[in-house]
Design a protein around this motif. Structure first.
Motif, PDB file in Angstrom:
ATOM      1  N   ARG A 231       0.818  -1.214   0.000  1.00  0.00           N
ATOM      2  CA  ARG A 231       0.000   0.000   0.000  1.00  0.00           C
ATOM      3  C   ARG A 231       0.854   1.269   0.000  1.00  0.00           C
ATOM      4  O   ARG A 231       0.315   2.366   0.033  1.00  0.00           O
ATOM      5  CB  ARG A 231      -0.949  -0.027   1.204  1.00  0.00           C
ATOM      6  N   ARG A 232       2.174   1.113  -0.007  1.00  0.00           N
ATOM      7  CA  ARG A 232       3.122   2.232  -0.056  1.00  0.00           C
ATOM      8  C   ARG A 232       2.740   3.314   0.959  1.00  0.00           C
ATOM      9  O   ARG A 232       2.529   4.486   0.618  1.00  0.00           O
ATOM     10  CB  ARG A 232       3.190   2.824  -1.467  1.00  0.00           C
ATOM     11  N   PRO A 233       2.678   2.946   2.247  1.00  0.00           N
ATOM     12  CA  PRO A 233       2.215   3.902   3.249  1.00  0.00           C
ATOM     13  C   PRO A 233       3.291   4.915   3.645  1.00  0.00           C
ATOM     14  O   PRO A 233       4.491   4.641   3.580  1.00  0.00           O
ATOM     15  CB  PRO A 233       1.876   3.005   4.438  1.00  0.00           C
ATOM     16  N   SER A 234       2.820   6.078   4.091  1.00  0.00           N
ATOM     17  CA  SER A 234       3.712   7.060   4.713  1.00  0.00           C
ATOM     18  C   SER A 234       4.052   6.654   6.136  1.00  0.00           C
ATOM     19  O   SER A 234       5.054   7.114   6.689  1.00  0.00           O
ATOM     20  CB  SER A 234       3.048   8.438   4.741  1.00  0.00           C
ATOM     21  N   GLY A 235       3.205   5.826   6.733  1.00  0.00           N
ATOM     22  CA  GLY A 235       3.426   5.387   8.100  1.00  0.00           C
ATOM     23  C   GLY A 235       2.625   4.140   8.396  1.00  0.00           C
ATOM     24  O   GLY A 235       1.723   3.758   7.641  1.00  0.00           O
ATOM     25  N   VAL A 236       2.964   3.496   9.514  1.00  0.00           N
ATOM     26  CA  VAL A 236       2.281   2.287   9.968  1.00  0.00           C
ATOM     27  C   VAL A 236       1.880   2.486  11.422  1.00  0.00           C
ATOM     28  O   VAL A 236       2.647   3.018  12.231  1.00  0.00           O
ATOM     29  CB  VAL A 236       3.177   1.044   9.831  1.00  0.00           C
ATOM     30  N   PHE A 237       0.666   2.058  11.737  1.00  0.00           N
ATOM     31  CA  PHE A 237       0.123   2.189  13.081  1.00  0.00           C
ATOM     32  C   PHE A 237      -0.304   0.823  13.591  1.00  0.00           C
ATOM     33  O   PHE A 237      -0.935   0.058  12.869  1.00  0.00           O
ATOM     34  CB  PHE A 237      -1.083   3.136  13.065  1.00  0.00           C
ATOM     35  N   PHE A 238       0.037   0.505  14.846  1.00  0.00           N
ATOM     36  CA  PHE A 238      -0.441  -0.697  15.526  1.00  0.00           C
ATOM     37  C   PHE A 238      -1.386  -0.249  16.638  1.00  0.00           C
ATOM     38  O   PHE A 238      -1.036   0.595  17.465  1.00  0.00           O
ATOM     39  CB  PHE A 238       0.717  -1.493  16.133  1.00  0.00           C
TER      40      PHE A 238
END
Length: 414
Positions: free
Chosen positions: A228-235
């Motif tokens: 998804r080519r994210p700018s960031g990842v959140f858990f």
């Protein structure tokens, strides 16, 4: 099931303590870990928080159900508490937003509860002895001998060693658009949020800041996230023992190795700790409620925050230190609970990653910590712009926004 029912109910704890009352919600048996929540408001947000899966929640506030329930305030697609313990439920709801009664919703979803018990005595017992296995038995189940009920409780699973995140996660990915939450400009970032027990207010908080949120199941691996080519990842937050989440921990390590900005809340904080090589441990009775004082050690500010966790990260308060897995560089404990010095946040100094143990989305609860969403957006900004230092700015995180009162304007009502 009406709150005026005469059906008997009993709460039984694993140490043999018994509390007798009347049925509330569905009739039957509910087994789980008995815990207490100190929030004076937000009972609907509490029961629909997936982090409470597998737990019997004791509400310390004496009056529950006064404002009924409605679809807007639910934090997930269903009620997640294993059982519910209240002292004095409302006979009928009285609020213009109410769409139904709490006890009727509990009954409709098969959640067994108990009313007319001394929740203060139960809370004091759990505070002194610790959270423990318990059972709520109502109707015919409550008429069995106490010895049989205690045996049923002691045969139930303990919370230690339980892997629950994958049992509460969303079954399929979905997207939360900024425009759905009042954002009128261009999308600022693409964020992948791994649902370990995600509360609905969390993607809302990102979306209202111009972030498109791609929510994916707890089983998603790094390849699915990276696609998804994210700018960031959140858990997200979530239930269970973080020591069981090896699959998610390995995914998080891949995120960190990629240099993608990372933000974690609650369970996500615990998994960041374990990904860095620290251990986790079970608290005696945990932190649950909306009035917990936390110190931001870098700004010196004390925030009143919303909590829901029974496990914590075992990291040194003196720091910075090199992470046990040295490839991840230096890390510091950024936030500490003022009640007991429990680690409430981690900040990686050589990676664009940080986390907090509490709930800055605060539904229900105070909004002292909502600036953390701005902090993460700024971190994604700096990473995209290719600035030399991708770590979090140590300046006052609220900056001019606090001075102008914009933060309060953004929060609205939930």
């Amino acid at each position: 099931m009406s709150s005026t029912t005469t059906e008997p109910a009993v709460l039984v704890l694993e140490d043999g303590r018994v509390f007798r009352g009347r049925a509330y919600g569905a009739l039957g048996t509910a087994l789980g870990e008995a815990v207490f929540s100190t929030g004076m408001t937000g009972y609907q947000e509490t029961i629909t928080d997936p982090s409470y899966a597998g737990q019997l929640v004791v509400q310390t506030a004496p009056h529950i159900g006064n404002t009924g329930v409605n679809a807007a305030d639910a934090e997930s697609r269903r009620i997640w508490v294993a059982g519910y313990v209240v002292r004095d439920p409302a006979r009928r709801p009285s609020n213009w937003r109410a769409e139904g009664a709490l006890d009727e919703q509990l009954a409709a979803q098969g959640v067994v509860g108990i009313q007319d018990v001394d929740t203060r005595a139960i809370t004091r017992h759990l505070r002194d002895r610790g959270a423990m296995r318990g059972g709520i038995f109502s109707g015919d189940a409550a008429r069995r001998p106490d010895a049989e009920l205690v045996a049923a409780v002691t045969a139930a699973e303990r919370m230690e060693g339980r892997a629950l995140a994958e049992t509460v996660t969303v079954p399929e990915p979905y997207v939360v658009e900024p425009a759905e939450h009042g954002w009128e400009g261009e999308v600022r970032h693409e964020l992948v949020a791994v649902d370990l027990g995600l509360k609905s207010m969390t993607p809302h908080r990102f979306a209202e800041r111009g972030v498109r949120v791609h929510v994916v199941p707890a089983t998603a691996g790094w390849e699915q996230i990276a696609a998804r080519r994210p700018s960031g990842v959140f858990f997200s937050n979530g239930p269970g023992d973080p020591a069981t989440a090896e699959r998610q921990i390995e995914t998080l390590r891949a995120v960190l190795r990629s240099g993608t900005p990372f933000f974690g809340i609650c369970f996500g904080n615990q998994l960041l700790g374990r990904a860095l090589g620290f251990g986790t441990y079970k608290l005696v009775f945990g932190h649950r409620g909306i009035n917990q004082p936390v110190l931001d050690r870098r700004t010196g500010r004390v925030e009143i925050t919303a909590h829901n966790h029974g496990f914590a990260v075992d990291a040194p308060l003196e720091g910075p230190v090199t992470a046990p897995l040295e490839e991840f560089g230096r890390v510091e404990v950024s936030h500490v609970c003022l009640n007991d010095d429990v680690v409430e946040g981690l900040n990686c100094l050589d990676l664009p990653a940080f986390s907090v143990q509490y709930h800055p989305e605060a539904a229900a609860g105070p909004h002292d910590a909502s600036y953390l969403f701005d902090r993460f957006v700024e971190l994604m900004d700096s990473h995209r712009d290719g600035r030399a230092d991708p770590t979090i700015d140590n300046a006052d995180p609220r900056g001019a926004q606090d001075a102008q009162g914009a933060g309060a304007a953004q929060e609205g009502q939930h």
